[in-house]
Design a protein around this motif. Structure first.
Motif, PDB file in Angstrom:
ATOM      1  N   LEU A 104      53.965  38.705  34.420  1.00 65.02           N
ATOM      2  CA  LEU A 104      53.225  38.874  33.177  1.00 65.02           C
ATOM      3  C   LEU A 104      53.982  38.297  31.997  1.00 65.02           C
ATOM      4  N   ALA A 105      53.253  38.128  30.910  1.00 68.91           N
ATOM      5  CA  ALA A 105      53.835  37.728  29.630  1.00 68.91           C
ATOM      6  C   ALA A 105      53.024  38.373  28.523  1.00 68.91           C
ATOM      7  N   VAL A 106      53.687  38.729  27.438  1.00 69.78           N
ATOM      8  CA  VAL A 106      53.056  39.379  26.282  1.00 69.78           C
ATOM      9  C   VAL A 106      53.411  38.564  25.050  1.00 69.78           C
ATOM     10  N   ALA A 107      52.411  38.321  24.176  1.00 73.30           N
ATOM     11  CA  ALA A 107      52.666  37.453  23.029  1.00 73.30           C
ATOM     12  C   ALA A 107      51.906  37.907  21.798  1.00 73.30           C
ATOM     13  N   THR A 140      47.559  28.041  34.838  1.00 72.87           N
ATOM     14  CA  THR A 140      48.392  27.518  35.910  1.00 72.87           C
ATOM     15  C   THR A 140      47.748  27.705  37.284  1.00 72.87           C
ATOM     16  N   ARG A 141      47.089  28.857  37.486  1.00 77.70           N
ATOM     17  CA  ARG A 141      46.386  29.125  38.743  1.00 77.70           C
ATOM     18  C   ARG A 141      45.316  30.179  38.471  1.00 77.70           C
ATOM     19  N   GLY A 142      44.307  30.191  39.324  1.00 74.93           N
ATOM     20  CA  GLY A 142      43.122  30.976  39.047  1.00 74.93           C
ATOM     21  C   GLY A 142      43.304  32.479  39.070  1.00 74.93           C
ATOM     22  N   GLN A 143      44.310  32.985  39.745  1.00 68.23           N
ATOM     23  CA  GLN A 143      44.483  34.432  39.876  1.00 68.23           C
ATOM     24  C   GLN A 143      45.196  35.049  38.675  1.00 68.23           C
ATOM     25  N   THR A 144      45.624  34.235  37.728  1.00 65.99           N
ATOM     26  CA  THR A 144      46.341  34.746  36.553  1.00 65.99           C
ATOM     27  C   THR A 144      45.401  34.776  35.359  1.00 65.99           C
ATOM     28  N   LEU A 145      45.237  35.964  34.787  1.00 68.49           N
ATOM     29  CA  LEU A 145      44.238  36.193  33.739  1.00 68.49           C
ATOM     30  C   LEU A 145      44.913  36.403  32.388  1.00 68.49           C
ATOM     31  N   THR A 146      44.285  35.867  31.347  1.00 68.87           N
ATOM     32  CA  THR A 146      44.755  36.060  29.980  1.00 68.87           C
ATOM     33  C   THR A 146      43.732  36.874  29.209  1.00 68.87           C
ATOM     34  N   MET A 147      44.196  37.923  28.520  1.00 67.47           N
ATOM     35  CA  MET A 147      43.330  38.723  27.655  1.00 67.47           C
ATOM     36  C   MET A 147      43.742  38.492  26.203  1.00 67.47           C
ATOM     37  N   ILE A 154      47.837  38.967  26.255  1.00 66.86           N
ATOM     38  CA  ILE A 154      48.639  39.296  27.442  1.00 66.86           C
ATOM     39  C   ILE A 154      48.141  38.454  28.607  1.00 66.86           C
ATOM     40  N   ARG A 155      49.061  37.931  29.362  1.00 66.20           N
ATOM     41  CA  ARG A 155      48.721  37.120  30.541  1.00 66.20           C
ATOM     42  C   ARG A 155      49.392  37.749  31.759  1.00 66.20           C
ATOM     43  N   ALA A 156      48.632  37.994  32.818  1.00 64.27           N
ATOM     44  CA  ALA A 156      49.198  38.661  33.998  1.00 64.27           C
ATOM     45  C   ALA A 156      48.462  38.215  35.249  1.00 64.27           C
ATOM     46  N   GLN A 157      49.177  38.240  36.353  1.00 64.76           N
ATOM     47  CA  GLN A 157      48.565  37.900  37.634  1.00 64.76           C
ATOM     48  C   GLN A 157      47.805  39.099  38.169  1.00 64.76           C
ATOM     49  N   MET A 158      46.555  38.892  38.509  1.00 60.97           N
ATOM     50  CA  MET A 158      45.724  39.944  39.090  1.00 60.97           C
ATOM     51  C   MET A 158      45.929  39.995  40.615  1.00 60.97           C
ATOM     52  N   SER A 159      45.612  41.117  41.195  1.00 61.05           N
ATOM     53  CA  SER A 159      45.809  41.288  42.636  1.00 61.05           C
ATOM     54  C   SER A 159      44.863  40.413  43.441  1.00 61.05           C
ATOM     55  N   ASP A 160      43.612  40.250  42.964  1.00 62.79           N
ATOM     56  CA  ASP A 160      42.661  39.407  43.688  1.00 62.79           C
ATOM     57  C   ASP A 160      41.486  39.071  42.778  1.00 62.79           C
ATOM     58  N   LEU A 161      41.181  37.776  42.694  1.00 65.36           N
ATOM     59  CA  LEU A 161      40.015  37.301  41.948  1.00 65.36           C
ATOM     60  C   LEU A 161      39.180  36.367  42.815  1.00 65.36           C
ATOM     61  N   GLY A 162      38.971  36.783  44.054  1.00 62.77           N
ATOM     62  CA  GLY A 162      38.151  35.984  44.949  1.00 62.77           C
ATOM     63  C   GLY A 162      38.952  34.907  45.666  1.00 62.77           C
ATOM     64  N   GLY A 163      38.229  33.942  46.248  1.00 65.41           N
ATOM     65  CA  GLY A 163      38.868  32.913  47.058  1.00 65.41           C
ATOM     66  C   GLY A 163      38.808  33.277  48.529  1.00 65.41           C
TER      67      GLY A 163
END
Length: 536
Positions: free
Chosen positions: A49-52, A105-112, A128-137
Motif C-alpha cells: 500500500l501507499a498513502v498520499a 501498474t497492475r489491475g489488482q491494485t486499487l486507488t481511492m 490511498i493505493r493498495a493491492q486488493m485480494s482479488d478483482l477477478g481474472g
C-alpha cells in the motif's frame, strides 16, 4: 535590519518544516491505521500500500509507501481519475480506479481518491493505493503466469465514483463485490480505505484551520522545491558530462526480453532513455510506464531515497524516454501482473549499471536494489464456493552485494506460523536459513484442497516438492512430485501400481490436499537444487 529579515526568513522556513511535518504525520497515522483495520493480509501483513496527500493542482505533496511501485503510480492514477471526471467532482465524491493503463501498474491494485473542498474550493486531499485480494481474472489474486492480456489477470476498473455526495453507490459496490472471489475481504478493505481517507480529511481540515490554506500550500510547495533541488544535487554530484549504457535480460523461463537503458544528463536533470528495449511480450511481464519510472527512479536515487521525502519534487528530478509498445511501456491490453516480480529487477539492474558506468561511481553511490524473491500463490480450487488466494513468501530475498532483502522486495512482513495455522490451515514446520545462505521452508497442508502457482523468477531459484503419504501401518514411503509435475516413488520396494499417484491438475494449477507437504529451497544466483530425500 538585514539581520531581522534573515531571522524572519529562517523562522519562516522552520514554520514550513513544522507544517510539512504535520502533513507527513497525517500520512503516517493513516498508513498505520489501515494496516490495523484492513481484512486482507496483503494490506495488514504484506503492506502492499501507499498513502498520499495531493495538492489542488494534483501535485504529490507527501507520500508514504511500502513498495517501490507506488512512487509514480499513485499520483498518476489520481491524475488520470480526476481528468476522467473533469468538471464533475463535488464535495462527498469518492473515486476508485484500478487501471494499469490509467497511471497504474497492475489491475489488482486499487486507488481511492477523496477530494476535499473548503468553501467550494479544492484543497489538499488524500488518496490511498493498495493491492486488493482479488478483482477477478482467471487465476485468484491476479498472478496468472500464462496471461497475455489484462482481462486474464483482473477486471479493468476505470475511474468510477463509489460515493456521490457522500452517498454510497450501491450498484457500483455490488458490481465490485460480484466480480471478486473474496467479496467479504474486498468490502472490508474498501471500508478501511474509506475510513482512513475520512480521518485524513478531518486531520487536513484541522491543519488548514490552524495555519490557513495559504500557509499550508506554501509549506508543501517549499518542500517540493527543496526535495527536487536535493535530488538533482545528488544525481549530478558525480559529474554530468558522461553517459552510460547497460542492458539486462529477463530470466530465460520468462521468454526473450531485454531492457536497455542509456543514462545521461541534460543540464542538471538525469535522463534515462530506454530506446532499444525489447518489444512488449504476450506474457505478464510487461512493465507499465508508472512501474518503469518508479523502479528506475528508485535505482537512481537509492543512495538518498531514505533521506528525502517522496513528493512531486523527487519525481521531477528525472526525465524518462520510454518507447511505446516496448517491454517498459506496453500498449493496452498487454498483461502486466508479474512485471514487479520480474521485469522490475531487470530495469533496476540496467539503470544501476548504466549510472555506475556513466559516473565511475561505486556501489556506495548507486547501491544494488534488485534481487528477486521466490513465492507461491495458493487458493481453493477454481470453481469452489469460496476461493481465497493466499500469497506465500517463504523468506526474504537477498541482494547480490550484501545480506538482506532488496528495496524492490518492499517492506512487508512474513506471516507467522500461528497466523498460517489459524488463518489458513497450514502448519509451518521449517523456515531456516542454511549455512550456505540458502533458505529452506516446509509447509504442511492440514485440511482442505488447494491449488497453487509457483513463481521462481528473478535472481533467486526455487524448488518445490510435494510429498503425498502412501500406504498404511509401518509403510513410510511417499511420493515426491517436483514442480514440473514429474512423480517418483518414495519407497523402492513398492510396486509401480501402488506407488504411483495420479497427478491432479485442474484449471488453476496442481492440487494439494490434506497431508501434502510443500518443501521449498532457494538461494540467490544458483541453479535449482534437487532434493533426493523422500518423506511422508
Amino acid at each position: 535590519m538585514s539581520g531581522r529579515i534573515e531571522s524572519a526568513g529562517a523562522a519562516g522556513r522552520i514554520r514550513e518544516q513544522i507544517i510539512y511535518g504535520k502533513l507527513a504525520a497525517i500520512n503516517l497515522h493513516a498508513s498505520e491505521r489501515i494496516q490495523r483495520i484492513a481484512r486482507s493480509p496483503l494490506i495488514a501483513e504484506s503492506r502492499r500500500l501507499a498513502v498520499a496527500i495531493l495538492t489542488p493542482d494534483v501535485q504529490l505533496a507527501h507520500q508514504i509507501q511500502f513498495e517501490v511501485e507506488h512512487m509514480y503510480a499513485l499520483c498518476e492514477s489520481v491524475r488520470s481519475a480526476l481528468d476522467f471526471f473533469a468538471y464533475d467532482i463535488a464535495e462527498g465524491d469518492v473515486i476508485v480506479t484500478a487501471d494499469a493503463y490509467g497511471g497504474g501498474t497492475r489491475g489488482q491494485t486499487l486507488t481511492m481518491i477523496m477530494p476535499l473542498f473548503v468553501e467550494g474550493e479544492l484543497v489538499l486531499f488524500p488518496a490511498i493505493r493498495a493491492q486488493m485480494s482479488d478483482l477477478g481474472g482467471e487465476i485468484p489474486g491476479g498472478f496468472h503466469p500464462l496471461a497475455h492480456e489484462q482481462w486474464q489477470e483482473s477486471m479493468r476498473l476505470t475511474p468510477v465514483k463509489l460515493y456521490v455526495g457522500g452517498k454510497l453507490q450501491r450498484d457500483v459496490f455490488r458490481f465490485l463485490m460480484t466480480n471478486s472471489r473474496t467479496a467479504e475481504w474486498l468490502g472490508a478493505d474498501l471500508g478501511a480505505l474509506y475510513a482512513c481517507c475520512q480521518e485524513m480529511q478531518r486531520a487536513l481540515l484541522e491543519l488548514l484551520g490552524q495555519y490557513g490554506a495559504v500557509a499550508v500550500s506554501q509549506a508543501a510547495a517549499a518542500m517540493i522545491a527543496h526535495t527536487e533541488a536535493q535530488a538533482r544535487r545528488f544525481l549530478i554530484q558525480h559529474g554530468s558530462a558522461a553517459s552510460g549504457q547497460s542492458a539486462a535480460e529477463l530470466p530465460a523461463e520468462c521468454g526473450s526480453g531485454r531492457v536497455l537503458v542509456t543514462a545521461f544528463w541534460s543540464g542538471d536533470q538525469l535522463v534515462l532513455d530506454f530506446s532499444g528495449t525489447a518489444g512488449q511480450l504476450a506474457a505478464p511481464y510487461n512493465s507499465t510506464e508508472a512501474m518503469t519510472k518508479s523502479v528506475a527512479a528508485a535505482a537512481a536515487l537509492a543512495g538518498c531515497l531514505d533521506e528525502l521525502p517522496i513528493n512531486d519534487g523527487l519525481l521531477a528530478a528525472l526525465e524518462f524516454k520510454l518507447p511505446e509498445g516496448s517491454l517498459v511501456a506496453p500498449r493496452f491490453p498487454a498483461a502486466t501482473a508479474l512485471s514487479g516480480h520480474v521485469t522490475a529487477h531487470a530495469i533496476a539492474a540496467a539503470v544501476t549499471a548504466a549510472l555506475r558506468q556513466a559516473t565511475g561511481a561505486s556501489g556506495d553511490s548507486y547501491p544494488t536494489i534488485h534481487g528477486g524473491s521466490t513465492w507461491a500463490m495458493l487458493y481453493h480450487p477454481v470453481g469452489s464456493a469460496k476461493v481465497t488466494p493466499f500469497l506465500f513468501e517463504p523468506g526474504f530475498a537477498e541482494v547480490t552485494e550484501g545480506w538482506g532483502p532488496s528495496a524492490l522486495f518492499g517492506s512487508g512482513r512474513l506471516l507467522s506460523a500461528e497466523e498460517l495455522e489459524s488463518g489458513y490451515g497450514f502448519r509451518l514446520e521449517k523456515r531456516e536459513r542454511q549455512s550456505d545462505g540458502s533458505m529452506q521452508v516446509e509447509l504442511h497442508i492440514l485440511n482442505g484442497k488447494w491449488e497453487y502457482q509457483a513463481f521462481s523468477y528473478g535472481e533467486e531459484s526455487i524448488h518445490i516438492d510435494r510429498w503425498h503419504s502412501q500406504g498404511t501401518g509401518g509403510n513410510t514411503g511417499g511420493v515426491l512430485e517436483n514442480d514440473a509435475g514429474v512423480a517418483a516413488v518414495g519407497d523402492a520396494g513398492e510396486s509401480d501400481e501402488t506407488g504411483r499417484i495420479e497427478q491432479a491438475i485442474s484449471f488453476g494449477g496442481p492440487v494439494l490436499t490434506s497431508g501434502d507437504v510443500i518443501r521449498m529451497s532457494y538461494a540467490g544466483g544458483t541453479a535449482v537444487r534437487e532434493e533426493k530425500e523422500y518423506g511422508n
